[in-house]
Design a protein around this motif. Structure first.
Motif, PDB file in Angstrom:
ATOM      1  N   GLU A  19       0.795  -1.235   0.000  1.00  0.00           N
ATOM      2  CA  GLU A  19       0.000   0.000   0.000  1.00  0.00           C
ATOM      3  C   GLU A  19       0.828   1.285   0.000  1.00  0.00           C
ATOM      4  OE1 GLU A  19      -3.905   2.021   2.054  1.00  0.00           O
ATOM      5  OE2 GLU A  19      -3.078   0.203   2.926  1.00  0.00           O
ATOM      6  N   LYS A  23       0.986   3.967  -3.231  1.00  0.00           N
ATOM      7  CA  LYS A  23       0.470   5.348  -3.216  1.00  0.00           C
ATOM      8  C   LYS A  23       1.517   6.304  -3.799  1.00  0.00           C
ATOM      9  CE  LYS A  23      -3.427   4.390  -1.016  1.00  0.00           C
ATOM     10  NZ  LYS A  23      -4.681   4.318  -1.789  1.00  0.00           N
ATOM     11  N   GLU A  73      -6.855  -0.140  -6.391  1.00  0.00           N
ATOM     12  CA  GLU A  73      -7.125   1.303  -6.531  1.00  0.00           C
ATOM     13  C   GLU A  73      -8.264   1.551  -7.529  1.00  0.00           C
ATOM     14  OE1 GLU A  73      -5.583   3.432  -4.637  1.00  0.00           O
ATOM     15  OE2 GLU A  73      -3.938   2.192  -3.876  1.00  0.00           O
ATOM     16  N   SER A  76      -8.878   5.152  -8.775  1.00  0.00           N
ATOM     17  CA  SER A  76      -7.843   5.602  -9.713  1.00  0.00           C
ATOM     18  C   SER A  76      -8.136   5.063 -11.116  1.00  0.00           C
ATOM     19  CB  SER A  76      -6.473   5.116  -9.223  1.00  0.00           C
ATOM     20  OG  SER A  76      -5.512   5.229 -10.228  1.00  0.00           O
TER      21      SER A  76
END
Length: 267
Positions: A19, A23, A73, A76
């Motif tokens: 994670e 990011k 995600e 995204s």
């Protein structure tokens, strides 16, 4: 450039699974870089004669990294325009790649990736986009080719098809994941059911399961059952057809799918 990225891909793939690093990679537009890499390698692959298009593991690694982003995600994926570029690329490349058995693992990656993106899309308000239909058509053809009825009838287990045998160990997990995601696509994109019927995937799968005594493993049975349950939920005609086959089937792998039995209203 592409060559430098090629060396970084294993690390990128590893980092995209965690994670914190993921990011950071998002802030650096890593998905767009990966998509660009696939587009570049596709251009060179397209230009080669059939026999010269050798397997390139870096493409598969790029797909794995993109899969990590796609799974973890979703927002995204919905917002970043690079995924739309990727969708168009997959719809262009997949119909060509499905005819290249030596690139089967890459194709399995492409199918999984495209289905993952498809699952996150809203149902079309009007007609289905041509590139989406093209992708799903090729994906269904590919997924259908993995298993075949054993020689003989009735008591033979389902077998991995000849064209998949050499790659099954590498591609099986992606194949199962694709089917799992296909079930999700059916629920979010109900138009896919029509294609599943038109392309013969449903008929092929039902016939195979009714004729054969067992599947290669429990996981395969579960994912196939999951897709069939999703189809039945969305399509009453399919529900009726499957119910009729299940009524007649007393020894095939189909008869052991309990959730499906319940879904079609049999005990």
């Amino acid at each position: 450039g592409g060559e430098a990225l090629r060396y970084l891909l294993p690390a990128l793939c590893h980092l995209s699974a965690e994670e914190g690093p993921r990011k950071v990679l998002l802030t650096l537009d890593a998905p767009a870089l990966l998509v660009d890499f696939l587009l570049q390698t596709w251009t060179s692959l397209k230009g080669r004669k059939d026999g010269a298009s050798s397997r390139d593991p870096s493409r598969e690694t790029a797909c794995s990294a993109l899969l990590n982003f796609t799974v973890t995600e979703p927002e995204s994926v919905r917002k970043d325009p690079c995924y739309r570029t990727l969708e168009v690329h997959l719809s262009e490349a997949l119909p060509v790649l499905v005819n290249k058995p030596h690139l089967l693992v890459l194709v399995a990656n492409y199918v999984t990736l495209g289905l993952m993106i498809g699952r996150l899309k809203s149902p079309p308000s009007g007609s289905v986009e041509a590139d989406q239909k093209r992708f799903f058509t090729a994906a269904l053809r590919f997924l259908r080719g993995a298993l075949e009825s054993g020689s003989g009838s009735g008591s033979c287990p389902v077998q991995v098809s000849v064209s998949w045998k050499d790659s099954w160990d590498e591609a099986a997990e992606l194949w199962r994941l694709s089917l799992q995601v296909l079930g999700g696509c059916i629920r979010t994109q109900p138009w896919v059911v029509g294609l599943i019927r038109e392309e013969g995937w449903l008929q092929h799968t039902i016939s195979m399961l009714a004729q054969c005594s067992a599947l290669p493993d429990q996981n395969t049975q579960e994912v196939l059952e999951e897709v069939l349950c999703a189809v039945v939920e969305q399509c009453s005609v399919s529900q009726q057809e499957i119910r009729e086959v299940m009524r007649r089937d007393h020894g095939g792998a189909l008869s052991r799918m309990r959730s499906l039995k319940e879904s079609v209203g049999l005990k």
